[in-house]
Write an enzyme that holds these catalytic residues in place. Structure first.
Site, PDB file in Angstrom:
ATOM      1  N   ASP A  94       0.847  -1.187   0.000  1.00  0.00           N
ATOM      2  CA  ASP A  94       0.000   0.000   0.000  1.00  0.00           C
ATOM      3  C   ASP A  94       0.885   1.240   0.000  1.00  0.00           C
ATOM      4  O   ASP A  94       2.100   1.144   0.110  1.00  0.00           O
ATOM      5  CB  ASP A  94      -0.975  -0.025   1.177  1.00  0.00           C
ATOM      6  CG  ASP A  94      -0.277  -0.039   2.525  1.00  0.00           C
ATOM      7  OD1 ASP A  94       0.934   0.246   2.575  1.00  0.00           O
ATOM      8  OD2 ASP A  94      -0.932  -0.344   3.526  1.00  0.00           O
ATOM      9  N   SER A  95       0.288   2.405  -0.126  1.00  0.00           N
ATOM     10  CA  SER A  95       1.076   3.627  -0.316  1.00  0.00           C
ATOM     11  C   SER A  95       1.508   4.268   0.993  1.00  0.00           C
ATOM     12  O   SER A  95       2.329   5.178   0.990  1.00  0.00           O
ATOM     13  CB  SER A  95       0.259   4.644  -1.112  1.00  0.00           C
ATOM     14  OG  SER A  95      -0.828   5.106  -0.328  1.00  0.00           O
ATOM     15  N   GLY A  96       0.939   3.822   2.103  1.00  0.00           N
ATOM     16  CA  GLY A  96       1.199   4.481   3.380  1.00  0.00           C
ATOM     17  C   GLY A  96       0.188   5.552   3.717  1.00  0.00           C
ATOM     18  O   GLY A  96       0.140   6.042   4.845  1.00  0.00           O
ATOM     19  N   GLY A  97      -0.638   5.913   2.747  1.00  0.00           N
ATOM     20  CA  GLY A  97      -1.596   6.991   2.957  1.00  0.00           C
ATOM     21  C   GLY A  97      -2.580   6.723   4.074  1.00  0.00           C
ATOM     22  O   GLY A  97      -2.823   7.585   4.925  1.00  0.00           O
ATOM     23  N   PHE A  98      -3.140   5.535   4.103  1.00  0.00           N
ATOM     24  CA  PHE A  98      -4.166   5.232   5.111  1.00  0.00           C
ATOM     25  C   PHE A  98      -3.601   5.371   6.524  1.00  0.00           C
ATOM     26  O   PHE A  98      -4.229   5.944   7.401  1.00  0.00           O
ATOM     27  CB  PHE A  98      -4.720   3.820   4.909  1.00  0.00           C
ATOM     28  CG  PHE A  98      -5.797   3.450   5.889  1.00  0.00           C
ATOM     29  CD1 PHE A  98      -7.098   3.878   5.701  1.00  0.00           C
ATOM     30  CD2 PHE A  98      -5.505   2.703   7.015  1.00  0.00           C
ATOM     31  CE1 PHE A  98      -8.102   3.556   6.613  1.00  0.00           C
ATOM     32  CE2 PHE A  98      -6.490   2.372   7.937  1.00  0.00           C
ATOM     33  CZ  PHE A  98      -7.796   2.802   7.737  1.00  0.00           C
ATOM     34  N   ASP A 148      -2.725   8.442  -1.759  1.00  0.00           N
ATOM     35  CA  ASP A 148      -4.049   9.065  -1.769  1.00  0.00           C
ATOM     36  C   ASP A 148      -4.432   9.475  -0.364  1.00  0.00           C
ATOM     37  O   ASP A 148      -3.791   9.095   0.609  1.00  0.00           O
ATOM     38  CB  ASP A 148      -5.094   8.087  -2.315  1.00  0.00           C
ATOM     39  CG  ASP A 148      -5.302   6.887  -1.387  1.00  0.00           C
ATOM     40  OD1 ASP A 148      -4.302   6.423  -0.789  1.00  0.00           O
ATOM     41  OD2 ASP A 148      -6.439   6.422  -1.245  1.00  0.00           O
ATOM     42  N   GLN A 191     -11.546   7.139  -4.882  1.00  0.00           N
ATOM     43  CA  GLN A 191     -12.084   7.660  -3.629  1.00  0.00           C
ATOM     44  C   GLN A 191     -13.440   8.318  -3.919  1.00  0.00           C
ATOM     45  O   GLN A 191     -14.035   8.057  -4.948  1.00  0.00           O
ATOM     46  CB  GLN A 191     -11.086   8.625  -2.996  1.00  0.00           C
ATOM     47  CG  GLN A 191      -9.825   7.963  -2.443  1.00  0.00           C
ATOM     48  CD  GLN A 191     -10.074   7.152  -1.184  1.00  0.00           C
ATOM     49  OE1 GLN A 191     -11.175   7.137  -0.608  1.00  0.00           O
ATOM     50  NE2 GLN A 191      -9.040   6.448  -0.733  1.00  0.00           N
ATOM     51  N   GLY A 218     -11.427   3.982   0.747  1.00  0.00           N
ATOM     52  CA  GLY A 218     -12.381   4.779   1.511  1.00  0.00           C
ATOM     53  C   GLY A 218     -13.649   4.050   1.895  1.00  0.00           C
ATOM     54  O   GLY A 218     -14.629   4.688   2.291  1.00  0.00           O
ATOM     55  N   CYS A 306     -13.083 -28.014   9.280  1.00  0.00           N
ATOM     56  CA  CYS A 306     -11.869 -27.361   8.794  1.00  0.00           C
ATOM     57  C   CYS A 306     -10.722 -28.356   8.682  1.00  0.00           C
ATOM     58  O   CYS A 306     -10.554 -29.235   9.542  1.00  0.00           O
ATOM     59  CB  CYS A 306     -11.494 -26.220   9.739  1.00  0.00           C
ATOM     60  SG  CYS A 306     -10.036 -25.297   9.223  1.00  0.00           S
ATOM     61  N   CYS A 308      -7.452 -27.296   8.444  1.00  0.00           N
ATOM     62  CA  CYS A 308      -6.197 -26.614   8.755  1.00  0.00           C
ATOM     63  C   CYS A 308      -5.387 -27.397   9.785  1.00  0.00           C
ATOM     64  O   CYS A 308      -5.897 -28.276  10.486  1.00  0.00           O
ATOM     65  CB  CYS A 308      -6.453 -25.187   9.237  1.00  0.00           C
ATOM     66  SG  CYS A 308      -6.951 -25.037  10.976  1.00  0.00           S
ATOM     67  N   CYS A 311      -6.906 -27.312  13.404  1.00  0.00           N
ATOM     68  CA  CYS A 311      -8.087 -28.149  13.641  1.00  0.00           C
ATOM     69  C   CYS A 311      -7.772 -29.633  13.545  1.00  0.00           C
ATOM     70  O   CYS A 311      -8.457 -30.456  14.170  1.00  0.00           O
ATOM     71  CB  CYS A 311      -9.192 -27.774  12.654  1.00  0.00           C
ATOM     72  SG  CYS A 311      -9.932 -26.154  13.001  1.00  0.00           S
ATOM     73  N   HIS A 337      -5.533 -20.884  11.796  1.00  0.00           N
ATOM     74  CA  HIS A 337      -6.915 -21.270  11.489  1.00  0.00           C
ATOM     75  C   HIS A 337      -7.651 -20.171  10.725  1.00  0.00           C
ATOM     76  O   HIS A 337      -8.286 -20.440   9.692  1.00  0.00           O
ATOM     77  CB  HIS A 337      -7.697 -21.596  12.769  1.00  0.00           C
ATOM     78  CG  HIS A 337      -9.150 -21.762  12.508  1.00  0.00           C
ATOM     79  ND1 HIS A 337      -9.685 -22.920  11.985  1.00  0.00           N
ATOM     80  CD2 HIS A 337     -10.188 -20.889  12.618  1.00  0.00           C
ATOM     81  CE1 HIS A 337     -10.994 -22.762  11.808  1.00  0.00           C
ATOM     82  NE2 HIS A 337     -11.312 -21.524  12.184  1.00  0.00           N
TER      83      HIS A 337
END
Length: 378
Positions: A94-98, A148, A191, A218, A306, A308, A311, A337
């Site tokens: 990701d861009s780091g914006g969030f 963004d 956005q 967003g 499950c 996994c 489990c 899990h």
């Protein structure tokens, strides 16, 4: 040469969901896909070999956190993020914006970028479209995200419109400063808050720039899920059919299925790993909180259906004991899990698309999972 391409395999006749393949420099992944989140170049408690064992085909890492530590220069010296973390499959950053915009009391937004203070030590830092591209180019991820602003869900129309216009200008700057377009694909982020006309405006601006793929940002930021689905209904049809579509920050089972029905190809979220560390588990019959006293003498698996590692080998009573005792192994078992559960869910979704029965699958899953009961599910 294009770094990332989308190959359409099939459209579900019942739902309109689509089955596809995304080809990247580090391999191909099937869509719809859930991407486990490895924020700091690791999916918490999991080894790369364990992730491969549960068929995680792509993971996500976080630009903001890797910028703070160890620093993108160190990752670059290591040979890039893939070599640094010993993961040879696709990576999205990701861009780091969030993360920056979530520091509402520690940052200042300007046209140039965002001035903020590190959540680690308070150092003054700066992120801009150019810096976000420099960091992600150094990390060497297969898919990069444009820088963004993610406005809060309660932001008013005027604020969201101005934010969107700035995000569009930032997207142009990201494209202009992206140094490795032939081996790293840059996705634009739509956005527009909870306003359909702004979503349409954002999608039109970004698609005119011809990004290799598009994210929908967003959403899943506190709004009711019917509102999120309404925004998807108006946004997804505006995105190109021949490119991947990525819904950011979504990882609850119901939202993954509903997103796929609406034509989304890629999802990510910290939800399965975060709630696992609190002792909350996803099962075929709904949410299970392993800390509850009723599991103290329950020697069955978390989910009898499950397959996994957890489990197949450990009981609810034992896992409850580990979580109550703050044992790291308990966190590993619950995380294993939950990730396996969501990756299996996406395999089931892909199979249902192939067999033109995704709406039937949704209804059966929601009924069993308890999602038609307001007191259960997520």
């Amino acid at each position: 040469m294009v770094a990332v391409t989308y190959e359409h395999i099939k459209t579900c006749k019942q739902s309109g969901a689509r089955l596809g393949l995304v080809h990247t420099p580090h391999g191909t992944f099937e869509t719809p896909a859930f991407m486990p989140v490895g924020t700091q170049a690791t999916v918490k408690t999991m080894s790369p070999e364990e992730l491969k064992g549960m068929d995680a085909q792509i993971i996500l890492s976080n630009t903001y956190h890797l910028f703070l530590r160890p620093g993108h220069d160190i990752v670059k010296k290591a040979g890039g993020l893939h070599k640094f973390m010993n993961w040879d499959r696709p990576i999205l950053t990701d861009s780091g914006g969030f993360q920056v915009f979530s520091l509402s009391d520690m940052r200042k937004i300007t046209e140039e970028g965002v001035h903020f203070r590190s959540h680690l030590n308070g150092d003054k830092l700066f992120l801009s479209p150019e810096v976000a591209m420099e960091i992600q180019n150094a990390l060497g991820s297969d898919i990069m995200m444009a820088f963004d602003e993610c406005p809060p869900p309660d932001a008013d129309y005027d604020y969201v419109k101005k934010s969107l216009e700035r995000t569009t200008r930032w997207a142009e700057r990201c494209l202009a400063s992206h140094a490795r377009p032939h081996d790293q694909a840059l996705f634009g982020i739509v956005q527009g808050g909870m306003f359909k006309d702004l979503r349409k405006m954002s999608a039109e601006h970004l698609t005119s720039m011809d990004f290799p793929g598009y994210a929908i940002g967003g959403l899943s930021v506190g709004e009711p899920k019917p509102v999120m689905y309404d925004m998807l209904d108006c946004t997804v049809p505006l995105l190109p059919d021949n490119k991947p579509r990525y819904l950011m920050g979504v990882g609850s089972p119901d939202a993954l299925i509903e997103g796929a029905i609406r034509g989304v190809d890629m999802f990510d979220c910290v939800l399965p790993t975060r709630i696992a560390r609190n002792g909350t588990l996803m099962t075929s019959s709904g949410r299970l909180v392993i800390r509850n006293a009723k599991f103290a003498e329950d020697f069955g698996p978390i989910d009898p259906e499950c397959t996994c590692y957890t489990c197949q080998n450990y009981s609810r009573a034992y896992i409850r004991h580990l979580i109550k005792a703050d044992e790291t192994f308990g966190l590993r078992l619950t995380t294993t899990h939950n990730l396996h559960f969501l990756l299996q869910l996406m395999r089931d979704v892909r199979q249902a698309i192939m067999e033109d029965r995704l709406l039937d699958f949704r209804d059966a899953f929601f009924t069993k999972y308890g999602l038609y009961d307001n007191d259960r599910g997520f």
